[in-house]
Design a protein around this motif. Structure first.
Motif, PDB file in Angstrom:
ATOM      1  N   ARG A 160      20.408   4.186  63.766  1.00  0.00           N
ATOM      2  CA  ARG A 160      21.066   5.374  63.207  1.00  0.00           C
ATOM      3  C   ARG A 160      21.642   4.985  61.856  1.00  0.00           C
ATOM      4  O   ARG A 160      22.440   4.048  61.749  1.00  0.00           O
ATOM      5  N   ILE A 161      21.249   5.717  60.827  1.00  0.00           N
ATOM      6  CA  ILE A 161      21.726   5.470  59.465  1.00  0.00           C
ATOM      7  C   ILE A 161      22.702   6.582  59.121  1.00  0.00           C
ATOM      8  O   ILE A 161      22.362   7.766  59.188  1.00  0.00           O
ATOM      9  N   HIS A 162      23.926   6.183  58.782  1.00  0.00           N
ATOM     10  CA  HIS A 162      24.998   7.141  58.525  1.00  0.00           C
ATOM     11  C   HIS A 162      25.198   7.375  57.034  1.00  0.00           C
ATOM     12  O   HIS A 162      24.933   6.501  56.212  1.00  0.00           O
ATOM     13  N   LYS A 163      25.700   8.547  56.710  1.00  0.00           N
ATOM     14  CA  LYS A 163      26.123   8.866  55.348  1.00  0.00           C
ATOM     15  C   LYS A 163      27.504   8.261  55.125  1.00  0.00           C
ATOM     16  O   LYS A 163      28.161   7.804  56.075  1.00  0.00           O
ATOM     17  N   LEU A 164      27.965   8.296  53.893  1.00  0.00           N
ATOM     18  CA  LEU A 164      29.281   7.768  53.554  1.00  0.00           C
ATOM     19  C   LEU A 164      30.395   8.449  54.359  1.00  0.00           C
ATOM     20  O   LEU A 164      31.387   7.828  54.725  1.00  0.00           O
ATOM     21  N   ASP A 165      30.199   9.750  54.680  1.00  0.00           N
ATOM     22  CA  ASP A 165      31.220  10.488  55.439  1.00  0.00           C
ATOM     23  C   ASP A 165      31.164  10.216  56.946  1.00  0.00           C
ATOM     24  O   ASP A 165      31.951  10.769  57.706  1.00  0.00           O
ATOM     25  N   GLY A 166      30.214   9.393  57.388  1.00  0.00           N
ATOM     26  CA  GLY A 166      30.111   9.033  58.803  1.00  0.00           C
ATOM     27  C   GLY A 166      29.104   9.847  59.594  1.00  0.00           C
ATOM     28  O   GLY A 166      28.737   9.474  60.704  1.00  0.00           O
ATOM     29  N   SER A 167      28.643  10.970  59.041  1.00  0.00           N
ATOM     30  CA  SER A 167      27.648  11.762  59.751  1.00  0.00           C
ATOM     31  C   SER A 167      26.299  11.039  59.727  1.00  0.00           C
ATOM     32  O   SER A 167      26.046  10.197  58.865  1.00  0.00           O
ATOM     33  N   ILE A 168      25.443  11.367  60.691  1.00  0.00           N
ATOM     34  CA  ILE A 168      24.144  10.701  60.780  1.00  0.00           C
ATOM     35  C   ILE A 168      23.167  11.319  59.790  1.00  0.00           C
ATOM     36  O   ILE A 168      22.941  12.524  59.790  1.00  0.00           O
ATOM     37  N   GLU A 169      22.615  10.461  58.936  1.00  0.00           N
ATOM     38  CA  GLU A 169      21.639  10.870  57.927  1.00  0.00           C
ATOM     39  C   GLU A 169      20.237  10.881  58.517  1.00  0.00           C
ATOM     40  O   GLU A 169      19.461  11.793  58.287  1.00  0.00           O
ATOM     41  N   SER A 170      19.897   9.811  59.249  1.00  0.00           N
ATOM     42  CA  SER A 170      18.582   9.726  59.882  1.00  0.00           C
ATOM     43  C   SER A 170      18.652   8.812  61.084  1.00  0.00           C
ATOM     44  O   SER A 170      19.592   8.032  61.245  1.00  0.00           O
TER      45      SER A 170
END
Length: 85
Positions: A54-64
């Motif tokens: 799981r790759i997260h965005k800077l804000d912690g949400s999952i990007e992919s």
């Protein structure tokens, strides 16, 4: 043969660096850039299939999210293998 449990790896920012963690929160490595962390995590996840990355965005949400499965038909130990470049 018993099936191995899927290991989940995460790439996320700690505010200063990008870290790769395994299930349970154990930090596997720290990186100065997201790209470095993702490239390393891809290799780790592929080598430890079955796994999920799981790759997260800077804000912690999952990007992919990516999943890797065990090779159901691995090459014979004596077989020649080609190398991917």
């Amino acid at each position: 043969m018993a099936k191995r449990a899927r290991v989940v790896y995460d790439v996320a920012s700690d505010g200063r660096r990008w870290k790769i963690t395994a299930e349970g929160g154990a930090v596997r490595s720290l990186h100065s850039t997201k790209d470095q962390a993702v490239n390393t995590a891809l290799k780790v996840a592929k080598q430890n299939a079955p796994s999920q990355l799981r790759i997260h965005k800077l804000d912690g949400s999952i990007e992919s999210e990516r999943r890797y499965e065990e090779d159901r038909f691995p090459p014979h130990p004596g077989a020649r293998q080609s190398r991917e470049e």
